[in-house]
Enzyme design. Structure first.
Site, PDB file in Angstrom:
ATOM      1  N   TYR A   8      -8.791 -19.802 -20.537  1.00  0.00           N
ATOM      2  CA  TYR A   8      -9.081 -20.662 -20.629  1.00  0.00           C
ATOM      3  C   TYR A   8     -10.984 -21.431 -21.269  1.00  0.00           C
ATOM      4  CZ  TYR A   8      -5.443 -21.776 -17.699  1.00  0.00           C
ATOM      5  OH  TYR A   8      -3.928 -21.544 -16.901  1.00  0.00           O
ATOM      6  N   GLU A  59     -33.428 -36.825 -28.973  1.00  0.00           N
ATOM      7  CA  GLU A  59     -31.683 -35.410 -29.432  1.00  0.00           C
ATOM      8  C   GLU A  59     -31.009 -36.760 -30.224  1.00  0.00           C
ATOM      9  OE1 GLU A  59     -33.196 -32.434 -26.302  1.00  0.00           O
ATOM     10  OE2 GLU A  59     -31.598 -33.582 -26.081  1.00  0.00           O
TER      11      GLU A  59
END
Length: 215
Positions: free
Chosen positions: A109, A63
């Site tokens: 957050y 990847e």
């Protein structure tokens, strides 16, 4: 490496799933193929150039292309983390909230530490076309979900990329726990303000067209 152990300790990496990399000048240091991120040591990393040529160490993860795509997108990115964490993987199998973020602004957050997180259309693991799609996304980001696959987060260093992955997993878990229930989202204006204040990004309204999905 502390980053790999942190991902394992937080339940984001199990077995040999996932990979990570850091940029060092003109080279990338990357976890080898099939490696346990919780057992990584610096001497065991693969060293590659930006053409993908192996310079030192064992064979890298297949990847590599999407890691390189993130470094090409933004020169301030110095670390990339890819995990198959349970909640993020589950959300990657769902329809995205919008084209520019698979996840709505559920918590401050999430917006402050992750920001908009688009869903990248499915491609087989290691397929370089997925990296092309990532590199062509026309709006800023610090994370993506790979359809039916998992999550990628980036940072100025590995600690930031790991913290972003942990926060992304948490908001994905919250999204799954509230599935089917009426949700109170942060307003778009609040999300834009918070993201900007903390160095993240949130698109107000419809962004520029994203690259077309491929089958």
């Amino acid at each position: 490496m502390l980053a790999g152990r942190s991902l394992t300790a937080n339940g984001l990496s199990r077995g040999s799933a996932g990979n990570l990399s850091v940029r060092e000048g003109d080279h990338l240091l990357m976890s080898p193929t099939g490696s346990d991120l919780g057992s990584l040591v610096a001497a065991s990393l693969s060293v590659l150039d930006f053409e993908g040529n192996l310079l030192e160490g064992p064979r890298p993860s297949k990847e590599f292309p999407f890691h390189r795509a993130f470094y090409r997108r933004d020169r301030s990115t110095n670390a990339v983390v890819h995990v198959h964490s349970p909640a993020a993987m589950a959300v990657s199998c769902l329809e995205p909230w919008t084209e520019w973020s698979a996840i709505p602004p559920l918590t401050p957050y999430f917006v402050m530490r992750v920001g908009q997180t688009p869903l990248v259309p499915y491609a087989d693991p290691g397929d370089p076309s997925q990296a092309d799609w990532i590199e062509a996304i026309p709006f800023p980001l610090h994370a993506v979900l790979l359809q039916n696959h998992g999550a990628i987060t980036v940072g100025r260093d590995l600690a930031e990329a790991v913290d972003t992955a942990v926060e992304l997993e948490q908001v994905c878990d919250t999204l799954l726990r509230t599935a089917g229930l009426p949700k109170r989202l942060l307003s778009q204006e609040t999300a834009v303000r918070l993201a900007g204040k903390y160095g993240r990004h949130w698109t107000l309204g419809q962004p520029a067209a994203v690259p077309p999905a491929h089958s």
